[in-house]
Write a protein that holds these residues in place. Structure first.
Motif, mmCIF file in Angstrom:
data_model
loop_
_atom_site.group_PDB
_atom_site.id
_atom_site.type_symbol
_atom_site.label_atom_id
_atom_site.label_comp_id
_atom_site.label_asym_id
_atom_site.label_seq_id
_atom_site.Cartn_x
_atom_site.Cartn_y
_atom_site.Cartn_z
ATOM 1 N N GLU A 62 51.600 52.028 68.098
ATOM 2 C CA GLU A 62 51.666 52.817 66.867
ATOM 3 C C GLU A 62 51.807 51.946 65.625
ATOM 4 N N MET A 63 52.474 50.834 65.748
ATOM 5 C CA MET A 63 52.757 50.021 64.569
ATOM 6 C C MET A 63 51.780 48.866 64.368
ATOM 7 N N SER A 88 53.051 54.392 62.036
ATOM 8 C CA SER A 88 54.072 53.333 61.966
ATOM 9 C C SER A 88 55.472 53.923 61.956
ATOM 10 N N ASN A 89 55.645 55.004 61.242
ATOM 11 C CA ASN A 89 56.940 55.675 61.191
ATOM 12 C C ASN A 89 57.319 56.180 62.577
ATOM 13 N N GLY A 113 56.273 55.005 65.303
ATOM 14 C CA GLY A 113 56.505 53.825 66.124
ATOM 15 C C GLY A 113 57.938 53.332 66.027
ATOM 16 N N ILE A 114 58.507 53.422 64.843
ATOM 17 C CA ILE A 114 59.910 53.017 64.674
ATOM 18 C C ILE A 114 60.811 53.867 65.557
#
Length: 120
Positions: free
Chosen positions: A23-24, A52-53, A55-56
């Motif tokens: 994802e990131m 990305s969010n 992914g975090i």
């Protein structure tokens, strides 16, 4: 059986770290293929930010699952791991219903197996 279940739980944690990296850090083509999303959607700036969010969160969940194995033991470890696997089951169910059916197999099924094994 508990040791085997905890080993499988660690694999679930590693899986979430892998999802985080996809994802990131993966390219849009890889992300589109991995998540069954159109490339034109994944390639947009806002979609990249959202991935990305997300992914975090997957990374945090993966690290939490793995770190619990090192910081707790006994019944506390089992209780926390059961709760984490139940959470992954909820997330996997929601993702399977709303994003792609692959999530049922890749996230929901392993977490459910570990959840059941932790009660044996």
């Amino acid at each position: 059986m508990t040791t085997f279940a905890l080993f499988l739980a660690a694999l679930v944690g590693l899986e979430h770290l892998g999802i985080m990296f996809l994802e990131m850090f993966a390219g849009p083509k890889t992300q589109a293929k991995a998540f069954d999303m159109p490339f034109t959607f994944v390639n947009q700036e806002h979609s990249q930010t959202a991935l990305s969010n997300q992914g975090i969160y997957n990374g945090a969940l993966g690290l939490l699952i793995i770190s619990v194995l090192f910081f707790f033991s006994g019944s506390t470890l089992l209780t926390i791991m059961r709760l984490l696997m139940f959470f992954v089951m909820i997330v996997g169910t929601y993702g399977g219903l709303t994003a792609t059916k692959k999530i049922f197999t890749l996230q929901l099924l392993p977490a459910t197996v570990v959840f059941v094994l932790l009660f044996l």
